[in-house]
Design a protein around this motif. Sequence first.
Motif, PDB file in Angstrom:
ATOM      1  N   PRO A 205       1.112  -1.207   0.135  1.00 50.42           N
ATOM      2  CA  PRO A 205       0.431  -0.107   0.399  1.00 50.42           C
ATOM      3  C   PRO A 205       1.018   1.661  -0.216  1.00 50.42           C
ATOM      4  O   PRO A 205       2.155   1.262   0.580  1.00 50.42           O
ATOM      5  N   TYR A 206       0.106   2.444  -0.981  1.00 52.89           N
ATOM      6  CA  TYR A 206       1.440   3.415  -0.665  1.00 52.89           C
ATOM      7  C   TYR A 206       0.334   4.429   0.426  1.00 52.89           C
ATOM      8  O   TYR A 206      -0.822   4.775   0.514  1.00 52.89           O
ATOM      9  N   ARG A 207       1.660   5.751   0.946  1.00 50.33           N
ATOM     10  CA  ARG A 207       1.153   6.484   1.448  1.00 50.33           C
ATOM     11  C   ARG A 207       0.155   7.810   0.504  1.00 50.33           C
ATOM     12  O   ARG A 207      -0.706   8.777   1.587  1.00 50.33           O
ATOM     13  N   SER A 208       0.527   7.436  -0.155  1.00 47.76           N
ATOM     14  CA  SER A 208       0.008   9.008  -1.374  1.00 47.76           C
ATOM     15  C   SER A 208      -0.063   8.297  -2.677  1.00 47.76           C
ATOM     16  O   SER A 208       1.013   7.387  -3.213  1.00 47.76           O
ATOM     17  N   VAL A 209       0.122   9.617  -3.576  1.00 48.12           N
ATOM     18  CA  VAL A 209       0.274   9.307  -5.324  1.00 48.12           C
ATOM     19  C   VAL A 209       1.992   8.692  -5.198  1.00 48.12           C
ATOM     20  O   VAL A 209       2.074   8.093  -6.434  1.00 48.12           O
ATOM     21  N   TRP A 210       2.596   9.958  -4.206  1.00 51.01           N
ATOM     22  CA  TRP A 210       4.029   9.961  -4.615  1.00 51.01           C
ATOM     23  C   TRP A 210       4.307   8.173  -4.695  1.00 51.01           C
ATOM     24  O   TRP A 210       5.196   8.271  -5.579  1.00 51.01           O
ATOM     25  N   GLY A 211       3.778   7.312  -3.897  1.00 50.89           N
ATOM     26  CA  GLY A 211       4.082   6.617  -3.454  1.00 50.89           C
ATOM     27  C   GLY A 211       3.990   5.197  -4.789  1.00 50.89           C
ATOM     28  O   GLY A 211       5.174   4.555  -5.952  1.00 50.89           O
ATOM     29  N   ARG A 212       3.256   5.866  -5.656  1.00 43.89           N
ATOM     30  CA  ARG A 212       2.330   4.705  -7.153  1.00 43.89           C
ATOM     31  C   ARG A 212       3.378   5.609  -8.381  1.00 43.89           C
ATOM     32  O   ARG A 212       3.914   4.545  -8.969  1.00 43.89           O
ATOM     33  N   VAL A 213       4.300   6.360  -7.980  1.00 43.68           N
ATOM     34  CA  VAL A 213       5.168   7.217  -9.091  1.00 43.68           C
ATOM     35  C   VAL A 213       6.433   6.787  -8.833  1.00 43.68           C
ATOM     36  O   VAL A 213       7.262   6.577 -10.113  1.00 43.68           O
ATOM     37  N   PHE A 214       6.495   6.654  -7.544  1.00 44.07           N
ATOM     38  CA  PHE A 214       8.117   5.962  -7.397  1.00 44.07           C
ATOM     39  C   PHE A 214       8.299   4.469  -7.133  1.00 44.07           C
ATOM     40  O   PHE A 214       8.977   4.072  -8.045  1.00 44.07           O
ATOM     41  N   ALA A 215       6.952   3.669  -7.195  1.00 43.53           N
ATOM     42  CA  ALA A 215       6.826   2.713  -7.456  1.00 43.53           C
ATOM     43  C   ALA A 215       7.755   2.091  -8.980  1.00 43.53           C
ATOM     44  O   ALA A 215       8.297   1.214  -9.647  1.00 43.53           O
ATOM     45  N   TYR A 216       7.065   3.506 -10.113  1.00 43.49           N
ATOM     46  CA  TYR A 216       6.781   3.658 -11.409  1.00 43.49           C
ATOM     47  C   TYR A 216       8.090   3.326 -11.376  1.00 43.49           C
ATOM     48  O   TYR A 216       9.269   3.004 -12.460  1.00 43.49           O
ATOM     49  N   LEU A 217       8.637   4.568 -10.870  1.00 42.17           N
ATOM     50  CA  LEU A 217      10.420   5.244 -11.681  1.00 42.17           C
ATOM     51  C   LEU A 217      11.459   4.029 -11.473  1.00 42.17           C
ATOM     52  O   LEU A 217      12.219   3.663 -11.770  1.00 42.17           O
TER      53      LEU A 217
END
Length: 657
Positions: free
Chosen positions: A223-235
């Motif tokens: 689980p991500y704490r924010s949308v940034w978590g999804r961005v960094f997972a993609y990165l």
Amino acid sequence: MLEESSVNETLSRHKVDVTVVEQAVRASHAALGKLQKSDGHWVFELEADATIPSEYVLLRHFLDCVDVGLEQKIAAYLRRTQGAHGGWALYTDGRFDLSASVKAYFALKMVGDDPEAPHMRRARAAILQHGGAEKSNVFTRIQLALFGEVPWDAVPVMPVELMLLPRKAFFSVWNMSYWSRAVIAPLLILAAHKPLAINPRGVRVQELFRTPPARIRKWIGGPYRSVWGRVFAYLDRAIRPLVPYVPASIHEKAIRVTIEFIEKRLSGGGLGAIYPSMANVIMVYRILGVPDDDPRVVQAWEAVQGLLVIKDHEAYCQPCVSPVWDTGLSSLAMLEASTGNRGVMPAETMTALKKAASWLRERQILDVKGDWAINTPDLRPGGWAFQYENDYYPDVDDTAVVGMLLHRIDPEENHTAIERAREWIIGMQSSNGGWGAFDIDNDLEVLNHIPFSDHGALLDPPTVDVSARCISFLSQLGHPEDREVIRRGLDYIRSEQEENGSWFGRWGTNYIYGTWSVLCALNIAGIRHDDPMVERAVAWLESVQNDDGGWGEDCASYEGAAPGVYKTSLPTQTAWATLGLMAVGRRDSEAVRRGMAYLMQEQDEQGEWHEAPYNAVGFPKVFYLRYHGYKQFFPLMALSRYRNLADSNSGQVEFGF
């Protein structure tokens, strides 16, 4: 214990006869005094959860340096701390923690526990019920990767080239906390080499996975704490295939820079003087082919061995040691006990405290510009580290406490040390008016959303409890030119008060700790006791007092439980609450009298107190601590303060601690 009827009778009158209090102070003072080391310092055990002892066992098997006797003692500790839920918690009576349980199971199997033994079956069932080892946190998956239990794809991509990034770069290690830098630097080399543990017994733990690791295609997810978590997972997914194509010259330079970073900071206390970084360094030297008898390896290994607590039937590994913190707080309690007309052997105590002050002065860091200087290059060093030796990483909280102590013992003899500490504390104030523990403005919050930071503690932002201590120190010194620094700190604290009137305790458990810290600071800084901020805090403290007169709070309050509440009262929490109330003029309140009664009823015949719950935190929700000294010196401080205020003409607390 003191007779309960005598205590209640003594404390029930409006004008309290402090004879019984004096008896308790004398007993506690004597007990704490006996624990002082011959060179003047105090040090108590600092206990974490099953994680560090388990990792220590795994380290020995990574290196193939098995110590059967020691490991069996650690196994006894792990078996004793296993919870009723089958796994291991992060603190006393805590809920099941998957990552701690995976490591503990692995360590027990490594030392020879039968996987079909009842305790191992229960642990395995609990782990599988909670998602299996594949759902454990990043640091646990790194341990599993080192033993070949998961592929390195299970670990977030962390190229060693990160060490080449300048301070202004977003992903620079200089934007991370001290503990993150110290742990990450050697870890980057490990990740670059992807070593495999020797594992002489060939122990595997594939039975802990619900899905075989070879079949898992997506390791870095929510689980991500924010949308940034999804961005960094993609990165992470985008960068991973590019890492092998980094030019060899750049890669080799990054390795060299990282080794230079590590070795510059090596000392008798190990890298960062915390277990994870110290263990990582030992593994790095092994994979780089450095002989075990090389002085660097010997020093690193001795630092790790210095963390062991070995008893007759059990042993465990501490996350670090806390001698400067313990000495500062023990000395303040001893000094409080020897103050006033009813003081306890003031001449003998002062001799002991002068010895402690000398020990502390010798450890003030005056000639090393640590990592904190990246943000303040013109600031002279002048702080103290938490441990025996950790010159690159002094901390603000220890420095404020030691500074207050030295000023109280002898402001003239300690003048130079105090002024250097004052200069450093002022220079370490962050832009929002608060103070972090080790760095300035270390608050790039978005970094806490990168995959590596699933623990959410990559940073060291300003906190209320540390800021309160700095305000107390500067206010105690009373330099007129520091008023603006103090005002900014007070504004920060005022802005951080919770709706219920309490303050969050970042480094101690929790809202009682934070509120006590702040009320002491507000008092010495001259904030009126009828200030609405103070009155709201007092009302909250009184509202969470227990029927037996004590206070209690455990680490569950970091995880959503009600603040300031626990199933039982605790000496440490009661001492904090009463010290906070007395700081703002409530010494004669019914709440404080009842708190004193509780402390005296809980004191044993040797003048000591006992409590099992953890009382501090490393990373909320991830890593908690139990300072074994807290239950001794804080109750002594509270009882002595209560007695001393009776002797004072003004009835006013003179100090901010």
